[in-house]
Design a protein around this motif. Structure first.
Motif, PDB file in Angstrom:
ATOM      1  N   VAL A   1       0.839  -1.200   0.000  1.00 33.43           N
ATOM      2  CA  VAL A   1       0.000   0.000   0.000  1.00 33.43           C
ATOM      3  C   VAL A   1       0.871   1.246   0.000  1.00 33.43           C
ATOM      4  O   VAL A   1       0.621   2.202  -0.748  1.00 33.43           O
ATOM      5  N   ARG A   2       1.904   1.249   0.844  1.00 40.08           N
ATOM      6  CA  ARG A   2       2.786   2.421   0.906  1.00 40.08           C
ATOM      7  C   ARG A   2       3.485   2.656  -0.433  1.00 40.08           C
ATOM      8  O   ARG A   2       3.628   3.797  -0.876  1.00 40.08           O
ATOM      9  N   GLN A   3       3.937   1.595  -1.075  1.00 42.96           N
ATOM     10  CA  GLN A   3       4.606   1.758  -2.366  1.00 42.96           C
ATOM     11  C   GLN A   3       3.652   2.354  -3.391  1.00 42.96           C
ATOM     12  O   GLN A   3       3.999   3.293  -4.125  1.00 42.96           O
ATOM     13  N   THR A   4       2.436   1.798  -3.468  1.00 38.35           N
ATOM     14  CA  THR A   4       1.446   2.291  -4.431  1.00 38.35           C
ATOM     15  C   THR A   4       1.128   3.761  -4.193  1.00 38.35           C
ATOM     16  O   THR A   4       1.112   4.575  -5.127  1.00 38.35           O
ATOM     17  N   LEU A   5       0.873   4.123  -2.923  1.00 41.38           N
ATOM     18  CA  LEU A   5       0.545   5.508  -2.595  1.00 41.38           C
ATOM     19  C   LEU A   5       1.738   6.426  -2.850  1.00 41.38           C
ATOM     20  O   LEU A   5       1.572   7.551  -3.346  1.00 41.38           O
ATOM     21  N   ALA A   6       2.939   5.956  -2.517  1.00 46.51           N
ATOM     22  CA  ALA A   6       4.137   6.765  -2.737  1.00 46.51           C
ATOM     23  C   ALA A   6       4.313   7.062  -4.215  1.00 46.51           C
ATOM     24  O   ALA A   6       4.592   8.214  -4.601  1.00 46.51           O
ATOM     25  N   GLU A   7       4.158   6.048  -5.060  1.00 49.99           N
ATOM     26  CA  GLU A   7       4.326   6.252  -6.504  1.00 49.99           C
ATOM     27  C   GLU A   7       3.273   7.207  -7.040  1.00 49.99           C
ATOM     28  O   GLU A   7       3.564   8.062  -7.889  1.00 49.99           O
ATOM     29  N   GLU A   8       2.039   7.073  -6.543  1.00 53.48           N
ATOM     30  CA  GLU A   8       0.979   7.976  -7.001  1.00 53.48           C
ATOM     31  C   GLU A   8       1.288   9.420  -6.607  1.00 53.48           C
ATOM     32  O   GLU A   8       1.101  10.346  -7.398  1.00 53.48           O
TER      33      GLU A   8
ATOM     34  N   VAL B   1       4.077  17.298  -7.470  1.00 53.67           N
ATOM     35  CA  VAL B   1       3.769  18.424  -6.581  1.00 53.67           C
ATOM     36  C   VAL B   1       4.436  18.259  -5.219  1.00 53.67           C
ATOM     37  O   VAL B   1       4.941  19.227  -4.637  1.00 53.67           O
ATOM     38  N   LEU B   2       4.468  17.021  -4.718  1.00 50.82           N
ATOM     39  CA  LEU B   2       4.970  16.776  -3.368  1.00 50.82           C
ATOM     40  C   LEU B   2       6.453  16.431  -3.372  1.00 50.82           C
ATOM     41  O   LEU B   2       6.931  15.709  -4.250  1.00 50.82           O
ATOM     42  N   SER B   3       7.167  16.935  -2.382  1.00 56.65           N
ATOM     43  CA  SER B   3       8.573  16.590  -2.224  1.00 56.65           C
ATOM     44  C   SER B   3       8.693  15.217  -1.579  1.00 56.65           C
ATOM     45  O   SER B   3       7.710  14.660  -1.075  1.00 56.65           O
ATOM     46  N   VAL B   4       9.895  14.669  -1.587  1.00 55.21           N
ATOM     47  CA  VAL B   4      10.142  13.373  -0.936  1.00 55.21           C
ATOM     48  C   VAL B   4       9.810  13.466   0.543  1.00 55.21           C
ATOM     49  O   VAL B   4       9.205  12.554   1.122  1.00 55.21           O
ATOM     50  N   ASP B   5      10.185  14.566   1.184  1.00 55.69           N
ATOM     51  CA  ASP B   5       9.875  14.752   2.611  1.00 55.69           C
ATOM     52  C   ASP B   5       8.368  14.763   2.844  1.00 55.69           C
ATOM     53  O   ASP B   5       7.873  14.176   3.820  1.00 55.69           O
ATOM     54  N   ASP B   6       7.624  15.434   1.951  1.00 55.09           N
ATOM     55  CA  ASP B   6       6.159  15.485   2.090  1.00 55.09           C
ATOM     56  C   ASP B   6       5.545  14.092   1.990  1.00 55.09           C
ATOM     57  O   ASP B   6       4.655  13.723   2.766  1.00 55.09           O
ATOM     58  N   VAL B   7       6.006  13.309   1.003  1.00 57.09           N
ATOM     59  CA  VAL B   7       5.474  11.962   0.809  1.00 57.09           C
ATOM     60  C   VAL B   7       5.782  11.096   2.026  1.00 57.09           C
ATOM     61  O   VAL B   7       4.910  10.359   2.518  1.00 57.09           O
ATOM     62  N   ALA B   8       7.010  11.188   2.532  1.00 56.78           N
ATOM     63  CA  ALA B   8       7.386  10.408   3.721  1.00 56.78           C
ATOM     64  C   ALA B   8       6.482  10.746   4.891  1.00 56.78           C
ATOM     65  O   ALA B   8       6.004   9.850   5.608  1.00 56.78           O
TER      66      ALA B   8
END
Length: 338
Positions: free
Chosen positions: A287-294, A300-307
């Motif tokens: 789930v985390r991988q799928t949401l992260a890729e989306e 729009v979102l930075s890596v920090d935002d996604v984390a």
């Protein structure tokens, strides 16, 4: 236009056996690459089952290591044989005619490997096998359309060696690997078409198959019915867990909390997931991988935002996890998909 038979499924997200993933692991090894994910030894367990997203993760790992070119996709597709899929493939081989084999394959499509959904149609243009990739993730759509269609054509030749294509069409633009298309399909492709499709002579439908045996088909069909029923039953609890994790945005609520929401004990939930060939941490990662890729695909979102949105206390932990899932960093993934 008349559809030969309706495919049993309309989407790629169905429980799967391990045959296709094992084949991809072997293909990668031949290219000097070891793919991440479930250990090959575990995949060889007789009744092991995978979630479609687990298989999709293997596809993405293959693309990032072996390569994503059309030649790779076509070479991989030609490795799929009727015998790759056990009782399902044996039933197709034993069908009385090509029509019977196609109807059987569509009826039990969720025992196959495909991500693109095949439709077999008869019209004035002939016998058309059309691939629907409308729901396949964009980053793997071209690769899987080529892999799936070349695999289907390879399997059809296993059933009836004299099969030849009258026309081959793809929606996407031209390719620099036209020779690979000719090797895989026996004809030159047409690009920029309305659909991904092959056109065959309708007379092929009525040709008897060399290894036809109606009694064998009947026995195989009974076993396929039982196998499909087991897979669909097993998919229930993992899917419920996945849905709850998606609602939480990938945050780790803990297995005890998810079990409570499902009115199960944590012990029962763990057992049910084990029986389905998965586990809580595995589903959380999917789930985390799928949401992260989306989220990264939005640009729009930075890596920090996604984390942060996925519930990671530190971006470094997310970066480590993402690299384990995909073989690349979140920043490199975001750049590659823009």
């Amino acid at each position: 236009m008349a559809e030969l038979a309706a495919p049993a499924i309309r989407d790629w997200d169905y429980p799967r056996g391990t045959a296709s993933v094992l084949l991809m692991h072997r293909f990668a090894e031949e290219h000097g690459v070891t793919l991440p994910g479930v250990a090959v030894e575990e995949l060889r367990a007789p009744d092991r089952q995978l979630d479609a997203r687990q298989e999709l993760a293997v596809v993405r790992a293959l693309l990032s290591t072996v390569g994503s070119g059309d030649d790779v996709a076509l070479s991989l597709g030609c490795r799929y044989r009727a015998t790759t899929f056990g009782i399902f493939g044996f039933a197709c081989i034993s069908s009385p005619t090509m029509r019977d084999a196609m109807v059987f394959a569509l009826r039990y499509l969720d025992l196959s490997f495909t991500f693109c959904i095949p439709h077999v149609e008869l019209d004035a243009a002939g016998l058309r096998l059309v691939l629907d990739d409308s729901r396949v993730p964009e980053d793997v759509a071209r690769f899987l359309a080529l892999r799936d269609l070349s695999a289907i054509c390879t399997v059809m030749r296993d059933l009836l060696p004299e099969i030849s294509l009258e026309r081959l069409e793809f929606r996407f633009p031209s390719s620099s690997f036209v020779d690979s298309y000719r090797t895989a399909f026996g004809v030159s492709p047409i690009f920029g078409a309305a659909e991904h499709q092959v056109v065959l002579d309708p007379e092929l439908l009525n040709l008897p198959l060399p290894q036809a045996n109606e009694q064998t088909v009947a026995l195989c069909a009974a076993q396929c019915d039982a196998l499909v029923a087991r897979r669909r039953t097993r998919s229930g609890v993992p899917q419920l867990v996945r849905e709850r994790l998606v609602r939480l945005g990938g945050a780790d609520a803990g297995m005890d909390e998810i079990a409570r929401q499902l009115t199960l004990s944590a012990r029962t939930l763990r057992r049910r997931l084990t029986e389905a060939g998965t586990g809580y941490r595995q589903l959380l990662d999917e789930v985390r991988q799928t949401l992260a890729e989306e989220m990264l695909d939005t640009g729009v979102l930075s890596v920090d935002d996604v984390a942060l949105r996925l519930g990671y206390a530190e971006a470094s932990s997310f970066i480590y996890a993402f690299k384990r899932w995909t073989g690349t960093t979140p920043a490199a993934y975001a750049r590659r998909n823009r």
